[in-house]
Structures are given as C-alpha cells and as structure tokens.
Design a protein around this motif. Structure first.
Motif, PDB file in Angstrom:
ATOM      1  N   MET A  22      43.070  10.661 -13.501  1.00 29.98           N
ATOM      2  CA  MET A  22      42.865  11.888 -13.864  1.00 29.98           C
ATOM      3  C   MET A  22      43.138  13.285 -15.056  1.00 29.98           C
ATOM      4  O   MET A  22      44.110  13.216 -14.506  1.00 29.98           O
ATOM      5  CB  MET A  22      41.874  12.939 -12.509  1.00 29.98           C
ATOM      6  N   ARG A  23      42.480  13.794 -15.720  1.00 31.58           N
ATOM      7  CA  ARG A  23      43.668  13.730 -16.918  1.00 31.58           C
ATOM      8  C   ARG A  23      43.060  15.685 -16.370  1.00 31.58           C
ATOM      9  O   ARG A  23      41.571  15.816 -16.751  1.00 31.58           O
ATOM     10  CB  ARG A  23      43.484  13.799 -18.096  1.00 31.58           C
ATOM     11  N   THR A  24      42.791  16.738 -15.501  1.00 31.60           N
ATOM     12  CA  THR A  24      42.925  18.059 -15.548  1.00 31.60           C
ATOM     13  C   THR A  24      43.194  18.179 -17.065  1.00 31.60           C
ATOM     14  O   THR A  24      44.403  18.743 -17.376  1.00 31.60           O
ATOM     15  CB  THR A  24      43.341  18.504 -14.375  1.00 31.60           C
ATOM     16  N   ALA A  28      38.696  26.800 -18.040  1.00 36.00           N
ATOM     17  CA  ALA A  28      37.960  26.352 -17.734  1.00 36.00           C
ATOM     18  C   ALA A  28      36.904  26.172 -18.952  1.00 36.00           C
ATOM     19  O   ALA A  28      36.011  26.538 -19.222  1.00 36.00           O
ATOM     20  CB  ALA A  28      37.906  27.442 -17.383  1.00 36.00           C
ATOM     21  N   MET A  29      37.252  27.588 -20.310  1.00 33.73           N
ATOM     22  CA  MET A  29      36.668  27.014 -21.354  1.00 33.73           C
ATOM     23  C   MET A  29      36.278  25.906 -22.114  1.00 33.73           C
ATOM     24  O   MET A  29      35.542  25.518 -22.831  1.00 33.73           O
ATOM     25  CB  MET A  29      37.583  28.047 -22.509  1.00 33.73           C
ATOM     26  N   ASN A  30      37.535  24.982 -21.612  1.00 38.33           N
ATOM     27  CA  ASN A  30      37.407  23.657 -21.907  1.00 38.33           C
ATOM     28  C   ASN A  30      36.310  22.768 -21.363  1.00 38.33           C
ATOM     29  O   ASN A  30      36.196  22.147 -21.893  1.00 38.33           O
ATOM     30  CB  ASN A  30      38.469  22.775 -21.808  1.00 38.33           C
ATOM     31  N   TRP A  95      36.283  18.310 -22.180  1.00 43.11           N
ATOM     32  CA  TRP A  95      34.861  17.966 -20.257  1.00 43.11           C
ATOM     33  C   TRP A  95      35.057  17.001 -20.246  1.00 43.11           C
ATOM     34  O   TRP A  95      34.979  16.605 -18.907  1.00 43.11           O
ATOM     35  CB  TRP A  95      34.262  18.857 -20.449  1.00 43.11           C
ATOM     36  N   LEU A  96      34.782  15.910 -21.590  1.00 44.56           N
ATOM     37  CA  LEU A  96      34.317  14.448 -21.286  1.00 44.56           C
ATOM     38  C   LEU A  96      35.680  13.800 -21.201  1.00 44.56           C
ATOM     39  O   LEU A  96      35.927  12.796 -20.673  1.00 44.56           O
ATOM     40  CB  LEU A  96      33.755  14.153 -22.534  1.00 44.56           C
TER      41      LEU A  96
END
Lengths: 102, 601, 370
Positions: A22-24, A28-30, A95-96
């Motif tokens: 998982m690349r967190t 939030a904007m992203n 987000w992808l």
C-alpha cells in the motif's frame, strides 16, 4: 509528494494468504477523483461584486483560480457554484497510484 | 418461520421498524411489534417471555444514545436472552462496525434493503442478482421484427435503399480499404503478409497517423498510457468492490440507461464507468475526439488524450470492455469521420456490443462528405452484421435546426439499409428542445407532446427498438446543477411512460463547456433518473391532444421527405440537395473525404 | 437439585474457577473513558516484559476515528507472539502480519471470530465475542496456550459480556461527565458493588431458588429474572417466611430490589442474601450510585447482595479527555487531570491511575498480573 510504503501480508480463514503493498497518500487533496465543487451563496450588491468575491473565496480556500460554473444574482446576493479541477483527464492520478499490487 | 420481537427504542420514530415488521409478517414470520418508548426493563421482560429468534431494534443515533443501546444488549445478556436470540440493530447511521461496538449481532443501515433483512432472518444468502453484483446483459433489439406497418413508407425505403446499394456495390473508399487491410493484419499469422498489409495501410493514411504509429510522434495532448498506470488501474479495480450496487429501473419494463464516456483518458473513463455501474448504469457510449474524424487512419495503442473524446483504438476499446462488467453494454461511435468501417471492425474485435452509425447525421452533423459516408456506412453495417452488433442511429442533426420529420426520415432510411444488410438498427429520435422546435413553438405548451409524437410516429411505421437520446433533455439543461438533474429526470420519466427500450442521459455538467465532466455530476443525474423511475413505476404521463396532431403531422411530412429522396438517384445526392436538412435548417453536407470514393476494378 | 450456599470469607478476591491465565476485563463507565488507552499501555508493558498475552474485545475498538464523534482514537499496536481473537473483517484492515490459529464458530456483525498469532507488529482493531457465553467459549479455546493473561477490551459502557473475567479495571473520566463529585461518587459506588459476598454454589438453579437458614431449598420459582416490581411482588408473595437467601439465575432490576426491601422492611426477618451470578448483574440493575444506595439501605434491614462468581475490581483508570460538542461537531477537550485523579482516588480504596502518567502502566500491570 511523500509516499509511505507499507507491505501488508495477511492470512485469512482457510489459510488463504495474500499480500499487497500500500502506498498511502499523504494529502486528502490527492484523493479527489477529479474536481472539487463549491456551492454557496455570497452576499453582494451586484453580480460583478459577487463574481469578484467568488474568485477571491477560491484563493482564500487555497484552491487558486476557480471556475465559476454557475451564478445567479437575485438582488440580495449570488447563488453560485465554483469548480477546481484537481485532475483533468490524461493526468497521473495519485489516487490510482495509491494501490499498486506488489 | 422465525419468531421476531420488533422494538422501536426511539421515543418517537417507529416508522422504519413498522415497515420491517409488516414485511416480516408478509413473509410468514411471527412478530410482535412493541410500542415506542417503553422502559428498557419492560422490553427485556417481553423479550424473555417469547422465545424469540431475533430481537430487532430501531433507533436514530445521537450522543449518549450509544450507551443506551449498549445497555440494552447488556440487559439482554444478563437476562440470559442472548443465548437463544440474535440481537439486530437498524437505523440510518448503523454500520457493521457500530453494530459490533454496541454488542449487536448484526446491523442494518441506510444502504440496507428489506430483502437483505428478510434474507438474514431466513438464514440465507441474498441471491446475487438482488445484490446487483450480477445482472444479465439486456438485448435491446430482442423481440423486434423490423416489420414495416406502413406499406407506402416501406416501398419508398425499399426504393431508396436498393438504388443506394446498387450504386455502392462497385464503389470503395480509403476507409473501406483500410478496414480490409486491418482485418487482414488482425487475422493473419503470416508476418510477411501482415507487413505487406501494413505498408498498404500506411499508404492510405494521413501523415499524422503514420507519424504517430511508426515514429512515435503523437498529436498534441496525446500520450501512451504506461504499464505502471495499467497495473495501478487493475489493482484499483480488483481492490475496490462496488458497495451494494443499485438498480435505476423500478420495474423490468423501464428503459436501460446509457451514459457517454469520452473524457479523453481511458483510465478516467473506466473509473467513472465503474462507479456509474455501481449506481446502476446499464451501458456506455464511447465518444472519440473530433479531430479523429478528420484524418484518414487511426492511431494505435493504449492512449490517453488531454481533451474531449477518447481515442477509439483497439487497445483502448478492449481495455474498457474488459474493465467494465460483462453485463454492461458498450457502444462505440463509428459514423463520425473517415474511419467508420475500421472503427466498427475494432469495436467488433474488442467485444463491444453496439456501434453507432447514421449515414445522414454522419454527413450533416459530423462533417463527412455524403458520398464518402454512404460508402463507408454500408460497409460498417455489414461489419455490424458480421459481429452480431446492433447499431444505433442518433438523430442529432435535429440539433443544427433540421426539422424532426427530416431527421426521422433519415433514421428510417438507416433502419431499412441495416435490414437489407443483416444488421439490427435502433432508432434514436431526440428528446430535445431543438432550434426548429424553439422557432416553431411545438414545445411552447409542454415538453411532453412533441417528444411523445416522435415515438408514436416511429411506432406507427416500424416494429423497431427505440432509444431516445442523445442525451435526453438536450438543450433543456442549464449550468445549474439541480435544474439539470431535474430536467433529465423528467425526460427519463417520459421515456419510461412511452415504453422505449433505452435512453442516454447526460451529467449535470452537460451545459458546462469549460472543463471535463466530473464523477459527482454523473452520479447527480443517475440519482435523479432512479427517483423518476421510482416515482413513475408503471404509471403513465398523459400527453395533451396536441400529441396526436403532431404525430399525424410527422407521419405526413416523413412520407413527403421520403418521396422526395426516392425521386433522386441515390441517398447522397438527396443529402447534397438538402432534402434531409438544408442550409436554411442550419445543416451543411460535410466535406471530409470529398472525392475519395472510387470505382472498384 | 439442592444447592447449599455457603458464604466464604474473603473469597471476593478469588476466582471460583482456577484459570491458568488471568482473565482481565477493561471496562468503562462510558465511551472515551480510556479503555483502549489502558489496554494499549498494558500490551506495551507485556511486550516490554516479554510476556505472552492474549487480547480480545467484546465490541469494536481500536479504530482510527471514533464511530460516533468522528474524533481520532488511540489504535492498538500488537507485538509479535500476542494471541488475538477478532472478527474476520478487522483482519482485512490490519497492518500486522499474523498467522491464523483457529477460525471459531462464533460470529459477530463483522464476521467469524478468528484466533491469530501476531508475527510482525502492527495495528489492529478488536472485535471479539460479544456475549458472556461466547467469551466463555473463547477462554476455553485459549486455555492451554500458555498465556500469562487474556485482556478483554470493553466497549462503551458495556459490561455484561465481561461477567466471566476474574479481574476488572474500571475506566472513568470526563467523557462520562465533567462533574468531578459525580465521577468520584460513581467510582465509589462501582467499587463497593464488587465487595458483595461470594457464595460457592454447586450448580445454577433453573429458576429463582429460596433457601432457609440451614441452606435447604424451600421454594423454586419458575421465574429466572426479576425485571420489575410486579415480578418482585409475585416472588415475595410466594414466600411464607422471608428466606435466608434468594438465588436469582439471571437479572434483577433496581425496581425489583427496592420493592423487596420496601415489603420486607416492616416484617421481622433473619438476614437475607440476594445472590446473583456476579457483580455485573448488580451494576446492570440500575445506575451504580442508585444501586449502592439500595445496598446501604438494604443493609439496615438485614438484606445484602452476594455473588456466585466474584470478580476482583483491581484498579481504576481516569481520563481527563472528553469530546465537546460545538456547532454540530465534536472537539477534543480536557478537564484538569490532577483534580480528576485526586477526586477519584479519594473516593475508592483501590489504586487509581492516569495511564498516561509515567510509571502508571508498569504499576497497573504488576498489580494485575503479579
């Protein structure tokens, strides 16, 4: 952008084992899929003033230049919708990238 | 049969639990519905007296209520009731996590359906269909005979189409030839033969296309989608599960609902598409960039484009087809521009379900030379027959100002052509407030009569599926979001009441032209249409008596147009002559590909 | 099936069933009183001491954001070697690496309860068995796994499922109320409820059982609980003389208890014990302060409450944090932590900790396990 990488390995019922990386994302904007719309009513004396205030509002909200999609001055103020695109088609969507299978 | 105690723990609200109680009874379960606001000890006492299988509690939440609900499960445990009864909580904000925190065995929230609750009580898994995870692909053309009811119209169409087919039989175009070469390249294992086809294919392409395919010089704003992006898309899709997919239709008779995809980026299209699928959309139309129409030849590869319109390469269509649910219908627009037959070939190879071909609109509204589009269009229809794809005929020339009867006459010519070539057509009359209607006042009283009349007239002529578009409510939407969603939903309600087979809906960004469509705007109209379908159910909107007058007028004028067209040697000459829309109407025959049709050897 | 209750002196600090591991419940007076913070600190202590422990929860706790207030919450960081019983759905979001030991037959709203062993440290949310019978089943599964202790995280103000633990830590604080005197009085009430006598009964009666002074069963009622005054009336009216003990298998309400003291006040009778399963039943009868007032007044009429399964109330923890509602949103707020600690400490005779204080976690851990 800073990316935190976390490898997750899990074994669930029946011994089925899976793991993924998982690349967190750290903003939030992203995570906004495409655009942010703001709907509001601005108290103003004229339609021109309403538009000026709307654009200033976008900047005050750290959104930079926003597009006024719709405006409707009614004598007391202006009902409006503003839009800021975070990702336009063809961009690289964070987000992808956040869910890349190991 | 289960025994259930229904408990409204709320001081006031007991509507939800009353409905659930009623449904449980209907399903043959034995229930006791308590009155609201009883002391907790009294409720626990009642629960202890009845040997219940389930105790169902409903309660709205606020601060301090959690402790109250928790105390209830505690008392049931202390009273020994939890050893035989499952304790269930329902309420708008209830999630499985909240149910677990409060100590309940199961929680049902705002997204839960009555079916789910009944299934839980009956100890069975919900059938997948009801959960919306799998749905069957709808065959829009199924059950239609394509029989013409009006003998005169049938005979006129036969005359127009037979003459056209005879004329076109010995003619070809670079578009047709490229399609054949592509077909050969796709189906040969012989690399030398493929290379030979490739050379010949490139010779029929504009330089821009050859540069893109062979010299990696892509048009401005176009780039290749990277393998990393494709991998990320695949992970994103497999890691995301549609949350309780919903249905737009309230009954089986209501039309299937399509949306456009054509942001320019296949990844954005697919993610939007997957979300729209979750909200119940049944199909998508891939819309290609307008510049693609002007060039001879198609760019290959998985490509993204910064502007409107998604490149309809084989790779892009295949990616979209594979990413969308199997039950989701996919249409690829082909009739626009110089690559009509090849686009249908690629759509067929990629597994698309439908294509979009209109010989008249392809010229009058989309810029292709009439002679070229009729030759290419006939070949495209043959491919539809080969791949068993239906094609839809968008009557969007009405938007330039062409009167409805001319547009409808054009649609009917396409239906007959398809019939003769073995391809199934779908009529797409507009549900719009077009310029001709604005000027002539047919919608001055309401938006119902004239839209209804178009459907009545077509039904009077032929037994063929009807799919109003494109999108419905065109020219009635404004940039105001609520108005835009409302007007879409009203037109959808009318479509449902007219019993059409499908509709295409826009987003609430329809009238906004300064940026791409965003996902929330797409969901806006889906929600609005879902509510409209729920509102209408199997009820009808009653048009005024004017609808019958408009129908008669349309029938008369459609025949007049067809008579005029049939009097000329071929269809494209009729288009050049303005019989299906002229300069006065705001329609001009296209010029792309003029002079490129040649006689075959 | 004659049961002879026999009071045991000083037995309230003993578990009637000898577990090889300590079963420790961490329960609270309300949401956000610091249960999870206390559990997290105890887990850290166990890790520091390299002691193998088990953890589970009767609700759903350890999530990042509170499901009701939307405020951030402490998360549980689990160390390698820890045995965890939690629901399937919680395992999907954990950052810990683990191996499955057993998939149990128990189901919660979040799926089957699965027993796992942590292989690599990570964050996890706990959602284990949600009733006392199911928790009892889990304890049986974990026996023989050589655990020093099983920590059972409470949820909100829930307590019933923890009836099977042998030791409890009570968490209270500003989230319950910012009124210090109330918090102190409630803390005193809770601790005193746990001080009831322990009665070693061979088996559980099917219904309410009345015994005479020599322990002979004189009457067996069909009822298993006294829910209200009506139930209490029919119980009292079925007696010819007030019994020496009344064993109630399930629950009793404060209303029922008050009815009985009222009815028997005028009637001369020998000392009478009302015996319920455990202190959680007494706490569930009503608000703790009201239950304690009843106990005090009942004592004056020769009545007392006793337990078949005593639980040791070992300590309390206090938390000055509370979510303050402001304009429809919750904001974090705090009362003075020292005043809170002093007020509660003065009210109870068990140690009280602010788990955030230096050394508090270590002291509590030693108190509980050593």
């Amino acid at each position: 952008m800073n990316v935190d990488t976390m490898t997750v390995t899990a074994t669930v019922g029946g011994g089925h084992c899976f793991s993924w990386e998982m690349r967190t994302m750290n903003t939030a904007m992203n995570s906004v899929m495409d655009a942010i719309d703001i709907e509001t009513y601005i108290v103003c004396a004229t339609a021109a003033e309403g538009k000026t205030l709307a654009l200033a509002l976008g900047r005050e909200m750290n959104l930079g230049d926003v597009d006024i999609m719709f405006e409707e001055f009614d004598g007391y103020g202006m009902r409006l919708r503003m839009r800021k695109y975070i990702y336009r088609p063809g961009a690289r969507y964070e987000w992808l990238a956040a869910r890349v299978k190991a | 049969m289960a025994k259930i105690l229904c408990v409204p723990l709320d001081p006031v609200h007991d509507v939800g639990i009353k409905i659930i109680n009623g449904e449980l009874v209907k399903h043959g379960h034995q229930t006791l519905l308590l009155q609201p606001d009883l002391p907790m000890e009294t409720i626990v006492k009642k629960a202890s007296e009845g040997e219940y299988d389930f105790i169902m509690v409903s309660r709205t939440l606020g601060y301090g209520v959690a402790e109250l609900l928790a105390r209830f499960t505690d008392l049931l445990d202390a009273a020994g009731i939890r050893e035989r009864s499952k304790v269930v909580i329902g309420g708008k904000p209830v999630t499985p996590e909240l149910a677990a925190e409060l100590g309940y065995d199961k929680g049902f929230g705002a997204q839960s359906s009555i079916d789910e609750i009944i299934a839980y009580v009956e100890g069975r898994e919900l059938p997948k269909e009801a959960a919306g995870l799998t749905r069957t692909k709808k065959d829009i053309t199924g059950g239609y005979s394509y029989r013409f009811f009006d003998a005169e119209v049938e005979s006129l169409l036969n005359s127009i189409c037979d003459k056209l087919l005879a004329w076109a039989e010995r003619r070809t175009s670079p578009g047709v030839e490229r399609m054949k070469l592509r077909d050969a390249m796709l189906h040969t294992a012989d690399s030398a033969a493929a290379a030979e086809s490739r050379v010949r294919y490139n010779a029929l392409c504009d330089a821009v296309i050859v540069d893109a395919n062979h010299h990696n010089i892509l048009p401005k704003g176009v780039r290749t989608v990277s393998n990393e992006e494709l991998g990320a898309l695949s992970s994103f899709l497999s890691a995301s599960l549609p949350y309780q997919p919903v249905r737009i239709q309230h009954n089986e008779k209501q039309p299937v609902v399509f949306k456009f995809l054509g942001s320019g980026c296949p990844i954005m299209d697919i993610t939007h598409g997957k979300i729209c699928e979750r909200w119940g959309i049944n199909g998508f139309l891939i819309i290609n960039p307008s510049w693609e129409a002007r060039y001879e030849g198609l760019i290959e590869g998985c490509l993204t484009h910064e502007n409107d319109g998604t490149i309809t390469s084989l790779e892009n269509i295949r990616l979209m087809r594979q990413s969308l649910d199997e039950s989701t219908l996919l249409t690829v627009r082909a009739h626009r521009g110089l690559n009509t037959p090849e686009t249908v070939l690629l759509a067929g190879e990629a597994g698309a379900n439908l294509s979009k071909i209109d010989l008249v609109y392809g010229s009058l509204g989309a810029g292709t030379d009439p002679e070229r589009i009729v030759v290419d269009g006939i070949e495209a229809m043959k491919l539809c027959a080969r791949y068993n794809m239906a094609f839809d005929i968008p009557g969007n020339d009405e938007l330039s100002g062409v009167p409805a009867w001319k547009t409808l006459a054009g649609l009917l010519i396409n239906v007959m052509l398809g019939k003769k070539l073995g391809a199934k057509a779908i009529l797409k009359p507009l549900f719009c407030y077009g310029p001709h209607i604005v000027l002539n006042g047919q919608m001055k009283q309401n938006f119902v009569d004239y839209n209804s009349a178009k459907i009545y007239a077509l039904r009077h002529i032929v037994d063929c599926p009807i799919w109003p578009g494109e999108p419905i409510a065109f020219m009635t939407q404004s940039e105001e979001r609520i108005q835009s969603a409302n007007t879409t939903s009203y037109h959808a309600a009318l479509a449902a009441t007219l019993g059409v087979d499908a509709i295409t809906i826009a987003s609430t960004d329809e009238a906004y032209s300064r940026g791409p469509i965003c996902i929330t705007s797409r969901i806006d109209t889906i929600r609005a249409v879902t509510d409209a379908f729920r509102f209408m159910g199997d009820a009808q909107i009653a048009p005024s008596p004017m609808a019958a007058e408009y129908t008669d007028e349309l029938l008369t004028k459609i025949k007049d147009v067809l008579r005029e067209v049939a009097a000329l040697p071929t269809l494209h000459e009729a288009i050049y002559a303005g019989l299906l829309g002229n300069e006065e109407d705001g329609a001009y025959p296209g010029k792309f590909g003029a002079g490129t049709v040649t006689l075959t050897m | 099936m004659v049961s002879r209750p026999a009071p045991r002196s000083g037995a309230c600090f003993q578990s009637p069933k000898m577990h090889l591991m300590h079963i420790i419940g961490i329960v609270g007076t309300a949401k956000n009183t610091g249960k999870t913070t206390t559990l997290a600190a105890l887990i850290r202590e166990a890790g520091r001491r390299r002691e193998r422990i088990g953890v589970t929860g009767i609700g759903y706790d350890g999530e990042e954001i509170d499901t009701v207030t939307g405020l951030p919450k402490p998360r549980l960081l689990l160390q390698p070697g820890t045995i965890v019983a939690t629901s399937e759905r919680c395992l999907l979001t954990t950052s810990a690496e683990y191996t499955v030991i057993k998939r149990t037959e128990t189901h919660t709203a979040l799926g089957a309860v699965i027993i796992v062993e942590i292989l690599k440290a990570g964050l996890m949310v706990l959602a284990g068995p949600n009733t006392k019978r199911l928790l009892q089943g889990l304890i049986a599964e974990l026996e023989g796994m050589n655990l020093a202790a099983l920590f059972v995280d409470g949820s909100l103000n829930r307590i019933a499922a923890t009836a099977v633990v042998d030791t409890m830590v009570f968490s209270t604080g500003a989230s319950r109320t910012v009124d210090l005197s109330f918090l102190a009085e409630e803390a005193r009430a809770i601790i005193s409820v746990f001080k009831g006598k322990n009665y070693d009964l061979a088996s559980s009666p099917l219904g309410i059982a009345l015994h005479d002074a020599s322990g002979v069963l004189v009457k067996h009622l069909a009822m298993r609980s006294l829910f209200d005054a009506d139930d209490a009336r029919s119980a009292v009216e079925s007696m010819t003389v007030p019994p020496a003990s009344m064993v109630i298998p399930n629950m009793v309400s404060l209303q029922a208890l008050e009815y009985m003291t009222e009815r028997l006040r005028a009637q001369p009778h020998a000392p009478m014990a009302i015996i319920v399963n455990d202190p959680t039943i007494a706490l569930l009868a009503g608000e703790p302060i009201a239950v304690r007032r009843w106990m005090d007044s009942a004592a004056g009429h020769g009545m007392s409450i006793g337990y078949r399964h005593a639980i040791r109330a070992a300590a309390m923890t206090v938390n000055p944090f509370y979510p303050c509602q402001h304009d429809h949103a919750f904001m974090p707020a705090y009362i003075d932590k020292d005043s809170l600690l002093h007020a509660v400490s003065a009210a109870v005779d068990v140690p009280v900790y602010n788990i955030m204080d230096e050394g508090a976690a270590s002291a509590l851990y030693e108190l509980l396990l050593l």
